[in-house]
Scaffold this motif. Structure first.
Motif, mmCIF file in Angstrom:
data_model
loop_
_atom_site.group_PDB
_atom_site.id
_atom_site.type_symbol
_atom_site.label_atom_id
_atom_site.label_comp_id
_atom_site.label_asym_id
_atom_site.label_seq_id
_atom_site.Cartn_x
_atom_site.Cartn_y
_atom_site.Cartn_z
ATOM 1 N N SER A 1 -37.685 -11.633 -52.981
ATOM 2 C CA SER A 1 -38.406 -11.168 -51.770
ATOM 3 C C SER A 1 -38.053 -10.022 -51.045
ATOM 4 C CB SER A 1 -38.802 -12.443 -50.937
ATOM 5 O OG SER A 1 -37.707 -12.605 -50.035
ATOM 6 N N ASP A 2 -38.758 -9.475 -50.257
ATOM 7 C CA ASP A 2 -38.504 -8.240 -49.301
ATOM 8 C C ASP A 2 -38.815 -8.860 -47.872
ATOM 9 O OD1 ASP A 2 -37.495 -6.111 -47.976
ATOM 10 O OD2 ASP A 2 -38.881 -4.733 -48.860
ATOM 11 N N ILE A 3 -37.830 -8.558 -47.073
ATOM 12 C CA ILE A 3 -38.263 -9.030 -45.764
ATOM 13 C C ILE A 3 -39.635 -8.440 -45.153
ATOM 14 C CG2 ILE A 3 -37.333 -8.941 -43.111
ATOM 15 C CD1 ILE A 3 -34.512 -8.418 -44.710
ATOM 16 N N MET A 4 -40.035 -7.428 -45.488
ATOM 17 C CA MET A 4 -41.179 -6.658 -45.148
ATOM 18 C C MET A 4 -42.220 -6.947 -45.656
ATOM 19 S SD MET A 4 -39.429 -2.969 -44.219
ATOM 20 C CE MET A 4 -37.959 -2.690 -43.202
ATOM 21 N N CYS A 5 -42.373 -7.937 -46.696
ATOM 22 C CA CYS A 5 -43.329 -8.207 -47.364
ATOM 23 C C CYS A 5 -44.006 -9.428 -46.704
ATOM 24 C CB CYS A 5 -42.924 -8.813 -48.733
ATOM 25 S SG CYS A 5 -44.271 -9.739 -49.631
ATOM 26 N N PRO A 6 -45.179 -9.405 -45.930
ATOM 27 C CA PRO A 6 -45.990 -10.331 -45.476
ATOM 28 C C PRO A 6 -46.368 -11.463 -46.088
ATOM 29 C CG PRO A 6 -47.383 -8.452 -45.848
ATOM 30 C CD PRO A 6 -46.035 -7.890 -46.200
ATOM 31 N N PHE A 7 -46.721 -11.472 -47.520
ATOM 32 C CA PHE A 7 -46.970 -12.631 -48.230
ATOM 33 C C PHE A 7 -45.602 -13.360 -48.615
ATOM 34 C CE2 PHE A 7 -50.302 -9.144 -49.093
ATOM 35 C CZ PHE A 7 -51.166 -9.902 -48.685
ATOM 36 N N CYS A 8 -44.568 -12.525 -48.624
ATOM 37 C CA CYS A 8 -43.044 -13.512 -48.868
ATOM 38 C C CYS A 8 -42.965 -14.461 -47.797
ATOM 39 C CB CYS A 8 -42.046 -12.565 -49.000
ATOM 40 S SG CYS A 8 -41.900 -11.406 -50.435
ATOM 41 N N TYR B 1 -48.062 4.404 -41.064
ATOM 42 C CA TYR B 1 -47.336 4.393 -42.329
ATOM 43 C C TYR B 1 -47.947 4.010 -43.560
ATOM 44 C CZ TYR B 1 -44.069 2.816 -45.909
ATOM 45 O OH TYR B 1 -43.400 2.718 -47.296
ATOM 46 N N LEU B 2 -48.672 3.057 -43.517
ATOM 47 C CA LEU B 2 -49.754 2.485 -44.565
ATOM 48 C C LEU B 2 -50.826 3.587 -44.956
ATOM 49 C CD1 LEU B 2 -49.926 -1.271 -43.867
ATOM 50 C CD2 LEU B 2 -48.803 -0.271 -45.701
ATOM 51 N N ALA B 3 -51.414 4.153 -43.814
ATOM 52 C CA ALA B 3 -52.357 5.260 -44.003
ATOM 53 C C ALA B 3 -51.810 6.354 -44.686
ATOM 54 C CB ALA B 3 -52.955 5.617 -42.637
ATOM 55 N N GLU B 4 -50.599 6.666 -44.426
ATOM 56 C CA GLU B 4 -49.929 7.997 -45.227
ATOM 57 C C GLU B 4 -49.637 7.605 -46.566
ATOM 58 O OE1 GLU B 4 -46.605 8.972 -42.899
ATOM 59 O OE2 GLU B 4 -47.776 9.584 -41.040
ATOM 60 N N THR B 5 -49.140 6.406 -46.906
ATOM 61 C CA THR B 5 -48.535 6.009 -48.203
ATOM 62 C C THR B 5 -49.688 5.596 -48.926
ATOM 63 O OG1 THR B 5 -47.967 3.733 -47.361
ATOM 64 C CG2 THR B 5 -46.246 5.702 -47.354
ATOM 65 N N LYS B 6 -50.613 4.893 -48.596
ATOM 66 C CA LYS B 6 -51.668 4.354 -49.455
ATOM 67 C C LYS B 6 -53.044 5.301 -49.270
ATOM 68 C CE LYS B 6 -50.061 -0.470 -49.004
ATOM 69 N NZ LYS B 6 -49.846 -0.572 -50.759
ATOM 70 N N GLY B 7 -53.180 6.068 -48.704
ATOM 71 C CA GLY B 7 -54.476 6.896 -48.486
ATOM 72 C C GLY B 7 -55.632 6.199 -47.929
ATOM 73 N N TRP B 8 -55.098 5.410 -47.161
ATOM 74 C CA TRP B 8 -56.137 4.709 -46.128
ATOM 75 C C TRP B 8 -56.330 5.327 -44.928
ATOM 76 C CZ3 TRP B 8 -53.737 -1.009 -46.204
ATOM 77 C CH2 TRP B 8 -53.853 -1.420 -47.589
ATOM 78 N N THR B 9 -57.337 5.037 -44.259
ATOM 79 C CA THR B 9 -57.173 5.456 -42.752
ATOM 80 C C THR B 9 -56.607 4.640 -41.926
ATOM 81 O OG1 THR B 9 -59.587 3.961 -42.271
ATOM 82 C CG2 THR B 9 -59.861 6.352 -43.090
ATOM 83 N N GLU C 1 -57.149 -3.105 -40.293
ATOM 84 C CA GLU C 1 -58.188 -4.118 -40.435
ATOM 85 C C GLU C 1 -57.460 -4.978 -41.470
ATOM 86 O OE1 GLU C 1 -62.592 -4.730 -42.870
ATOM 87 O OE2 GLU C 1 -62.078 -2.695 -42.148
ATOM 88 N N ALA C 2 -56.564 -4.430 -42.591
ATOM 89 C CA ALA C 2 -56.062 -5.206 -43.608
ATOM 90 C C ALA C 2 -54.955 -5.835 -42.996
ATOM 91 C CB ALA C 2 -55.241 -4.044 -44.666
ATOM 92 N N GLY C 3 -54.444 -5.477 -41.847
ATOM 93 C CA GLY C 3 -53.207 -6.118 -41.201
ATOM 94 C C GLY C 3 -53.823 -7.431 -40.477
ATOM 95 N N GLU C 4 -55.262 -7.362 -39.852
ATOM 96 C CA GLU C 4 -55.882 -8.439 -39.292
ATOM 97 C C GLU C 4 -56.149 -9.476 -40.424
ATOM 98 O OE1 GLU C 4 -59.309 -6.586 -37.579
ATOM 99 O OE2 GLU C 4 -58.146 -5.563 -35.890
ATOM 100 N N GLN C 5 -56.430 -8.972 -41.493
ATOM 101 C CA GLN C 5 -56.817 -10.121 -42.654
ATOM 102 C C GLN C 5 -55.649 -10.898 -43.051
ATOM 103 O OE1 GLN C 5 -58.505 -7.796 -45.632
ATOM 104 N NE2 GLN C 5 -60.569 -7.592 -44.622
ATOM 105 N N VAL C 6 -54.368 -10.233 -43.218
ATOM 106 C CA VAL C 6 -53.263 -10.884 -43.563
ATOM 107 C C VAL C 6 -52.633 -11.555 -42.476
ATOM 108 C CG1 VAL C 6 -50.594 -10.340 -44.195
ATOM 109 C CG2 VAL C 6 -52.507 -8.871 -45.078
ATOM 110 N N ALA C 7 -52.921 -11.289 -41.343
ATOM 111 C CA ALA C 7 -52.480 -12.087 -40.042
ATOM 112 C C ALA C 7 -53.310 -13.271 -40.093
ATOM 113 C CB ALA C 7 -52.682 -11.157 -38.938
ATOM 114 N N ALA C 8 -54.344 -13.207 -40.285
ATOM 115 C CA ALA C 8 -55.376 -14.501 -40.518
ATOM 116 C C ALA C 8 -54.916 -15.581 -41.249
ATOM 117 C CB ALA C 8 -56.671 -14.109 -40.618
ATOM 118 N N MET C 9 -54.285 -15.065 -42.564
ATOM 119 C CA MET C 9 -53.791 -15.763 -43.789
ATOM 120 C C MET C 9 -52.743 -16.548 -43.188
ATOM 121 S SD MET C 9 -52.611 -14.699 -47.418
ATOM 122 C CE MET C 9 -54.302 -13.794 -47.821
#
Length: 237
Positions: free
Chosen positions: A7-14, A58-66, A72-80
């Motif tokens: 696992s990686d410390i920075m992986c929210p699913f970990c 950072y995610l917007a730059e690396t993944k091509g998101w806004t 929004e993706a962060g909110e969904q993971v936080a809810a999980m």
């Protein structure tokens, strides 16, 4: 029985996967005979530490998101995570390289504090906004789980522990690990991702049965005649 977890410390699913495995282990009748070992994995080994940049940027730059999509993706993971009793605050998350933290984890592991430090680093990163590339911060977190400050500092700078990190990553490549968390039970059964508790429970039962079968004493097969043999004193007949 050993469970190895890449696992990686920075992986929210970990972190979520850790909680779900723990929930399954809590109900597992043989939990006292299970050893958990954390293995290093770096999702982005070349990641540049940029404390002034938000994780959404950072995610917007690396993944091509806004930035809005990243938030929004962060909110969904936080809810999980909330469903597992974890309090993620992505507005505090610091963009940082985690290699120093992984060196420290290797040191903690051989001193019996691997799980305790893993838990503390996860919480510090996802809930408190701790910089995983900041040496004083890492030393403080190490002290909180009972590690000595001077030894922790040396570990963070150690080429030996860096080699241990690289060895874990090499092992993951040999196993074909493409993402984390990745769980290996008794060196035979792999579980990929933050699966539901029920999946971990099933995997534990399956692995334990195989583990017990291997540890079972040999059964003698009685023949019609006494077989010739030599004993430990050198007598043969």
């Amino acid at each position: 029985m050993k469970i190895e977890i890449w696992s990686d410390i920075m992986c929210p699913f970990c972190y979520i996967g850790k909680r779900r495995l723990e929930a399954a282990l809590e109900e597992f009748p043989h939990k006292d005979k299970v050893q958990v070992e954390w293995k290093s994995f770096l999702l982005n080994p070349e990641m540049k530490t940029e404390p002034d940049k938000s994780i959404a940027q950072y995610l917007a730059e690396t993944k091509g998101w806004t930035v809005d999509q990243a938030e929004e993706a962060g909110e969904q993971v936080a809810a999980m995570a909330k469903e597992e009793g974890l309090d993620y605050d992505f507005s505090k998350v610091v963009v940082a390289n985690a290699r120093k933290a992984h060196r420290l984890l290797q040191f903690a592991k051989i001193n019996g504090k691997g799980d305790a430090l893993k838990e503390r680093l996860f919480h510090a990163y996802f809930s408190e906004g701790a910089n995983m590339d900041d040496q004083p911060t890492l030393i403080k977190l190490a002290q909180e789980v009972g590690l000595e400050a001077e030894k922790a500092e040396a570990a963070i700078q150690s080429a030996d522990y860096d080699a241990a990190v690289n060895h874990d990553i090499y092992e993951s490549q040999q196993l074909g690990v493409r993402g984390v968390p990745f769980f290996v039970l008794d060196q035979k059964y792999g579980v990929s991702g933050a699966q539901p508790k029920e999946t971990f429970s099933q995997a534990l039962d399956t692995a334990w049965k195989a583990y017990e079968a291997e540890r079972a004493p040999l059964k003698s097969v009685e023949g019609t005649e006494t077989g010739s043999a030599c004993d430990i004193e050198g007598n043969c007949d």
